[in-house]
Motif scaffolding. Structure first.
Motif: not given
Ligand SMILES: Nc1ncnc2c1ncn2[C@@H]1O[C@H](COP(=O)(O)OP(=O)(O)O)[C@@H](O)[C@H]1O
Ligand SMILES: [Mg+2]
Lengths: 262, 336
Positions: B41-47, B225-238
């Motif tokens: 559901d509409d996620i954005s991030f970069s690595i 070193d880095r984590m993304l938490i996803i829940d119900k299709g959304k990123i809730i932590y980066d």
């Protein structure tokens, strides 16, 4: 190119793992040849022309048809399996053409059948059944080309049917219908000159006649040279038509892939 | 410079709604009814290049769906992805040559043939020079012990062996990016550790960009070193695993076994979060309440048979986030 040769090799190897199936296949082909000969023998005995050319033509037709059928075997459920199990994802991860992979896989299957089935069945056909030799060496060459094209026509039709797996969960019924159409309309079971007129005409305008009846008619010398060229051209046209449809389907399929499980 | 760039990525699945009963089945057959579910559901991030990112979330959060879009297997419903300048789905073949992927729940090896046959084939698939191929195989042998089982049919391998072979297969062509989707699922502790060490090693050694999907926090703490938490299709932590620990692991839990059943204990600054009669859990902020004082004040008033003091570990923090117990903080993740 080398990659696809390797895919074909792997298909052969995979088939070798299931050897028992192929032994059953050889026996099946040989039994079918003899059963059919027995039927035609019974028909011709009635008319007391067993020694006649007619009878040998029919027998040759039947034997060639079964030999071709025994190698025109394809992995009908490969694509459905990949879609259903989700293993299509593994193929999508590779820098390869999926259609190219499916084709090389089936070529591998065919090569395997040629080695393990055609050779013994051919020996039986030549020594026990005494089929007619090809009409002339040139005709033999045309025949070889036409068999190859016949295979490609069948493959291309099949590809279109298989690709429906991306839209339908179960393509068993499509395959059954296609098989029935091929059986009846390709002249695989019945030499086309025995067909009633309407059926004969139907065979001429469908792609199915291009699979078995065209190469066999060439072998038996039943087509004048110019007609050989038109028939071969027709085979090529059918291949192109179904390949184009197949490619279009694949183009759409890629957009709707969903991977089942994990 | 970011190497993987994901913008407003969305994936919807169309599912067939089946009605119950015979009449319902007939109805579904004649007039199929569909429902869309939004898996991502509409996620954005970069690595960044060479980064090792953990992607964690409960089952059904949308991890696998995201990875399948990043690898070009699935077409996004909307939004876009650029990996190293290419779009994974429309430049699939070109992109596939540079990436590797492991799906823990599915093998990419030929099931009926020995694992080594798959490797031979991959050599041609990726058009590798023989020398490079041999050198890589040797490295993997050393690190993963492939030689023990490489000539056995894949279906006879243990899960741990199969996973090792699968991981080696995903790295054989020196990919620039590797995606792991639950590579440790179902493995025992030793095998898990082996996988983690190897992945970490490859990331450091060859500077391979990695995305590591899991629902096991241990995997992330030990590798990323880095984590993304996803829940119900959304990123809730980066952010980093450490940050989340610092921010949320400020609570301690004290579990006391009383000799007799107690109720209504009230201590300022301490919250009773579970009361099972004899066994009571207290939660308090460790900077405000001293555990020692709390214990001694309790032992003065009550008879205590046993106690345990728990530090909030990251696993618990994550669990609480999943369960909705902790609301993600704006400042920390910036995406909620
Ligand atoms: N092929 C599919 N068809 C329909 N729904 C799917 C499909 N794959 C996944 N889903 C749904 O999408 C959501 C996310 O799934 P997934 O990405 O597999 O999650 P995760 O890998 O985090 O466990 C889930 O609700 C799941 O049921
Ligand atoms: Mg998953």
């Amino acid at each position: 190119m080398r990659t696809y040769v390797e895919f074909a090799k792997k298909a052969i190897q995979n088939n070798i793992v299931y050897r028992v199936n192929s032994y059953a296949g050889i026996i099946n082909t040989i039994v079918m040849i003899f059963v059919n000969i027995a039927i035609w023998r019974a028909i011709y005995e009635e008319e007391a022309t067993l020694e006649g050319l007619q009878f040998r033509l029919v027998i040759t037709y039947i034997v060639l048809s079964f030999l071709m059928q025994s190698i025109f075997v394809m992995d009908e459920y490969l694509i459905q399996y990949k879609v259903r199990s989700g293993s299509i994802s593994t193929d999508m991860l590779r820098p390869i053409s999926f259609l190219g992979y499916v084709f090389s896989h089936n070529i591998g299957v065919m090569l395997f059948r040629i080695i393990i089935q055609l050779t013994p069945a051919l020996l039986v056909a030549i020594f026990f059944v005494k089929i007619l030799p090809p009409f002339s060496p040139l005709i033999a060459l045309y025949f070889a080309i036409s068999v190859l094209l016949g295979y490609l026509v069948l493959y291309s039709i099949n590809l279109v049917v298989w690709l429906t797996s991306f839209w339908y969960f179960e393509i068993f019924s499509f395959i059954t219908i296609k098989d029935a159409a091929v059986m009846i309309l390709s002249g695989a079971l019945l030499p086309i000159w025995f067909m009633p007129n309407w059926l004969y005409n139907l065979v001429q305008i469908t792609p199915f006649g291009s699979i078995y009846s065209v190469p066999i008619s060439i072998y038996l010398g039943q087509l004048p040279e110019t007609e050989i060229y038109t028939k071969i051209l027709l085979q090529i046209i059918w291949i192109i038509v179904f390949q184009v449809i197949g490619r279009l389907l694949w183009h759409c399929a890629q957009k709707r892939i969903v991977v089942q499980g994990g | 410079m970011s190497y993987i760039e994901v913008n407003n990525l969305v994936k919807d699945y169309k599912i067939n709604v089946k009605k119950r009963g015979i009449l319902g089945s007939m109805q579904s057959l004649l007039i199929p009814e569909y429902k869309m579910i939004r898996a991502v559901d509409d996620i954005s991030f970069s690595i960044k290049k060479g980064e090792m990112v953990g992607f964690i979330g409960p089952n059904g959060a949308g991890k696998s769906t995201t990875v399948k879009m990043l690898t070009g297997i699935l077409m996004p419903t909307s939004g876009n992805i650029i990996t190293g300048g290419l779009s994974p789905h429309s430049d699939r073949k070109k992109n596939a040559a540079r990436i590797g992927a492991v799906f823990g729940q599915r093998t990419q090896l030929w099931w009926d043939l020995p694992a080594e046959d798959t490797f031979d084939l991959l050599r041609y698939v990726y058009k590798m020079p023989e020398k490079k191929f041999k050198a890589n195989m040797e490295t993997f042998n050393e690190l993963l012990g492939l030689n023990e089982f490489i000539s056995k049919p894949v279906r006879q391998l243990s899960l741990g062996q199969r996973m090792r072979a699968d991981i080696a297969a995903s790295l054989i062509h020196d990919p620039e990016i590797v995606f792991f989707d639950e590579p440790t699922i179902g493995l025992d502790v030793v095998a898990k550790q082996k996988v983690r060490d190897f992945v970490r090693h490859m990331n450091k050694e060859k500077n391979i960009t990695m995305l590591f999907t899991t629902h096991d926090m241990g995997d992330i703490e030990k590798t990323c070193d880095r984590m993304l938490i996803i829940d119900k299709g959304k990123i809730i932590y980066d952010g980093t695993p450490d940050d989340i620990k610092k921010k949320y692991a400020k609570y301690r839990t004290l579990i006391i076994d009383f000799v007799e059943k107690q109720s209504g204990i009230e201590i300022p600054g301490v919250e009773v979060c579970e009361d099972k009669g004899n066994k009571v859990q207290f939660r308090f902020i460790k900077d405000e309440v001293s555990a020692q004082e709390l214990i001694s004040s309790l032992t003065k008033k009550y008879e205590i048979s046993d106690f345990t003091l728990q530090e909030a570990d990251i696993e618990n923090v994550i669990r609480e986030i999943y369960e909705g117990g902790i609301k993600c903080d704006e400042n920390l993740c910036g995406v909620c």
